[in-house]
Scaffold this motif. Sequence first.
Motif, PDB file in Angstrom:
ATOM      1  N   ASN A   1       0.849  -1.187   0.000  1.00  0.00           N
ATOM      2  CA  ASN A   1       0.000   0.000   0.000  1.00  0.00           C
ATOM      3  C   ASN A   1       0.887   1.241   0.000  1.00  0.00           C
ATOM      4  O   ASN A   1       1.859   1.318   0.753  1.00  0.00           O
ATOM      5  CB  ASN A   1      -0.922   0.014   1.220  1.00  0.00           C
ATOM      6  CG  ASN A   1      -1.987  -1.065   1.159  1.00  0.00           C
ATOM      7  OD1 ASN A   1      -2.460  -1.412   0.077  1.00  0.00           O
ATOM      8  ND2 ASN A   1      -2.379  -1.594   2.310  1.00  0.00           N
TER       9      ASN A   1
ATOM     10  N   ASN B   1      -7.107  -5.918 -11.610  1.00  0.00           N
ATOM     11  CA  ASN B   1      -7.592  -5.821 -10.224  1.00  0.00           C
ATOM     12  C   ASN B   1      -7.439  -4.389  -9.724  1.00  0.00           C
ATOM     13  O   ASN B   1      -6.455  -3.714 -10.031  1.00  0.00           O
ATOM     14  CB  ASN B   1      -6.818  -6.769  -9.304  1.00  0.00           C
ATOM     15  CG  ASN B   1      -7.490  -6.922  -7.948  1.00  0.00           C
ATOM     16  OD1 ASN B   1      -8.694  -7.138  -7.865  1.00  0.00           O
ATOM     17  ND2 ASN B   1      -6.725  -6.791  -6.883  1.00  0.00           N
TER      18      ASN B   1
ATOM     19  N   GLN C   1      -7.876  -2.347  -5.993  1.00  0.00           N
ATOM     20  CA  GLN C   1      -8.191  -2.284  -4.569  1.00  0.00           C
ATOM     21  C   GLN C   1      -8.658  -0.890  -4.173  1.00  0.00           C
ATOM     22  O   GLN C   1      -9.549  -0.743  -3.338  1.00  0.00           O
ATOM     23  CB  GLN C   1      -6.956  -2.670  -3.756  1.00  0.00           C
ATOM     24  CG  GLN C   1      -6.497  -4.114  -3.927  1.00  0.00           C
ATOM     25  CD  GLN C   1      -7.509  -5.105  -3.414  1.00  0.00           C
ATOM     26  OE1 GLN C   1      -8.125  -5.837  -4.187  1.00  0.00           O
ATOM     27  NE2 GLN C   1      -7.727  -5.116  -2.111  1.00  0.00           N
ATOM     28  N   ASN C   2      -8.032   0.119  -4.791  1.00  0.00           N
ATOM     29  CA  ASN C   2      -8.348   1.498  -4.404  1.00  0.00           C
ATOM     30  C   ASN C   2      -8.226   2.454  -5.582  1.00  0.00           C
ATOM     31  O   ASN C   2      -9.206   3.049  -5.998  1.00  0.00           O
ATOM     32  CB  ASN C   2      -7.415   1.951  -3.266  1.00  0.00           C
ATOM     33  CG  ASN C   2      -7.678   3.377  -2.826  1.00  0.00           C
ATOM     34  OD1 ASN C   2      -8.781   3.878  -2.976  1.00  0.00           O
ATOM     35  ND2 ASN C   2      -6.666   4.030  -2.297  1.00  0.00           N
TER      36      ASN C   2
ATOM     37  N   LYS D   1     -12.635  -3.136 -12.447  1.00  0.00           N
ATOM     38  CA  LYS D   1     -11.924  -4.379 -12.733  1.00  0.00           C
ATOM     39  C   LYS D   1     -12.422  -4.991 -14.041  1.00  0.00           C
ATOM     40  O   LYS D   1     -13.612  -4.994 -14.318  1.00  0.00           O
ATOM     41  CB  LYS D   1     -12.124  -5.362 -11.587  1.00  0.00           C
ATOM     42  CG  LYS D   1     -11.426  -6.698 -11.794  1.00  0.00           C
ATOM     43  CD  LYS D   1     -11.705  -7.652 -10.640  1.00  0.00           C
ATOM     44  CE  LYS D   1     -11.074  -9.020 -10.919  1.00  0.00           C
ATOM     45  NZ  LYS D   1     -11.355  -9.994  -9.839  1.00  0.00           N
TER      46      LYS D   1
ATOM     47  N   SER E   1      -2.475   0.636  -4.387  1.00  0.00           N
ATOM     48  CA  SER E   1      -2.711  -0.293  -3.279  1.00  0.00           C
ATOM     49  C   SER E   1      -2.214  -1.699  -3.591  1.00  0.00           C
ATOM     50  O   SER E   1      -2.091  -2.094  -4.757  1.00  0.00           O
ATOM     51  CB  SER E   1      -4.207  -0.343  -2.956  1.00  0.00           C
ATOM     52  OG  SER E   1      -4.682   0.947  -2.609  1.00  0.00           O
ATOM     53  N   GLN E   2      -1.957  -2.434  -2.522  1.00  0.00           N
ATOM     54  CA  GLN E   2      -1.510  -3.814  -2.672  1.00  0.00           C
ATOM     55  C   GLN E   2      -2.523  -4.616  -3.491  1.00  0.00           C
ATOM     56  O   GLN E   2      -3.722  -4.500  -3.308  1.00  0.00           O
ATOM     57  CB  GLN E   2      -1.336  -4.449  -1.291  1.00  0.00           C
ATOM     58  CG  GLN E   2      -0.690  -5.825  -1.325  1.00  0.00           C
ATOM     59  CD  GLN E   2      -0.457  -6.361   0.076  1.00  0.00           C
ATOM     60  OE1 GLN E   2      -1.024  -5.871   1.045  1.00  0.00           O
ATOM     61  NE2 GLN E   2       0.407  -7.364   0.202  1.00  0.00           N
ATOM     62  N   LYS E   3      -2.027  -5.386  -4.425  1.00  0.00           N
ATOM     63  CA  LYS E   3      -2.786  -6.248  -5.333  1.00  0.00           C
ATOM     64  C   LYS E   3      -3.400  -5.507  -6.516  1.00  0.00           C
ATOM     65  O   LYS E   3      -4.059  -6.131  -7.340  1.00  0.00           O
ATOM     66  CB  LYS E   3      -3.865  -7.033  -4.592  1.00  0.00           C
ATOM     67  CG  LYS E   3      -3.308  -8.012  -3.556  1.00  0.00           C
ATOM     68  CD  LYS E   3      -4.414  -8.827  -2.917  1.00  0.00           C
ATOM     69  CE  LYS E   3      -3.850  -9.807  -1.897  1.00  0.00           C
ATOM     70  NZ  LYS E   3      -4.930 -10.606  -1.261  1.00  0.00           N
ATOM     71  N   ASP E   4      -3.224  -4.167  -6.620  1.00  0.00           N
ATOM     72  CA  ASP E   4      -3.615  -3.491  -7.863  1.00  0.00           C
ATOM     73  C   ASP E   4      -2.814  -4.109  -9.000  1.00  0.00           C
ATOM     74  O   ASP E   4      -1.593  -4.297  -8.895  1.00  0.00           O
ATOM     75  CB  ASP E   4      -3.313  -1.989  -7.788  1.00  0.00           C
ATOM     76  CG  ASP E   4      -4.331  -1.226  -6.939  1.00  0.00           C
ATOM     77  OD1 ASP E   4      -5.424  -1.777  -6.701  1.00  0.00           O
ATOM     78  OD2 ASP E   4      -4.026  -0.089  -6.544  1.00  0.00           O
TER      79      ASP E   4
END
Length: 388
Positions: free
Chosen positions: A245, A271, A273-274, A330, A376-379
């Motif tokens: 993040n 993906n 996340q934010n 997404k 963010s993590q996993k974007d």
Amino acid sequence: MEDIKTLQYMLCPLGELHEGEQLNFVCVETTCKDFGLICPVCRTQKHQKHRVLPLKIFLQEVAANIGGRQIGNSVENLVQMVDGVHQKMLFNLKDIVLKMAQQIKLLEESINSSHKNTRQQLFLDQNHFLNIPMILQTIINNQHKNIESLKQDIKKIIDNTSSLGKLELSYKPQKVYESYNKLANEFQNQMNQLLQSFKSQIGKMNKPFEKIFIQANVQPQYFFSQMMKSPDIAVTDKTAIQNMNQNYDNRFALIEPQIIENSKILLKVSNIQNFVGLGVCLKNVLASKNYKFDYNNVGHGSYLISSNGYSWSHLKKEDNIQAKSFKFVKDDIIQIELNYEAKNVTFTNKKKDEKHVLALEIPPDDEIYFCVNLCSQKDQVEILQDDG
């Protein structure tokens, strides 16, 4: 070609009405997205208004067109001619460089001459000033033996005085220096302008050579750079994933190769996340900021749209941090198209046909690349193959 008569047709792989149909026609309409080998059902469904030939006729016409031509010898001759033109261009380039070097040498001689003359002027003015007391004393002591020598000394005094208002000595060596320094500053400004103009002209001259690759239908194979990216973003050739993040730092991953002509790319948002940003960027500006997203003021080095519907502009305040774009989610596929002539970049959501355009400016001392901005993590963003 006798072998054409015994040609074995393959079957259409599309299924349903196409099942069992032979691929015995060719759509030769190059503007058609599905041009090439088709079956009778394909022809009826998608190619009624296109130029379509039976496969055997197509092969026969191509074979007749090729027959009788000495392709190998012809190409060898053309390659030799291309090599000759290449050598001629290089000779002309070296000749121009030599002539430019000669002109620069003349300029260098003028600079050295002006330096020498300025030094001499300072010493000469100093000597004249130091002689004034001796001349005054000679006049006061009536030491002149004739009128002519007296007149000459009076003129020397006048040459070193100012006649504006109160009579005073005009010896001011600081002004000689200031004049020379002003000349040097003006020279530097002119050299900077010349350099920018030279870069611009070289860029224009270079574009026709770059277009040869485009005319040969060599499409850029885009991939995420292993070097030009934030350290917390993991990349493969076609995928970029944010591992941490972030606030402002460690947000960018650049896509190679450099954009040198009108270009476009398809990016899939795998993906969110934010916050995910997509667009183009100026490599040197971002590198100088260690790929930080310094977006509060213009000049941050990127032209983006983001998943929350905002636009971000390096150039214009009215386009920076503004809710002017479209939102994306997404699995949306975003096309980014840069136009050098129009000086803009167009964003299109291929699933919803939404568009947004940002004006841009490319400095001659920087390079432009497609890029992603992952918060963010996993974007995650994926590069897709654009088939036009």
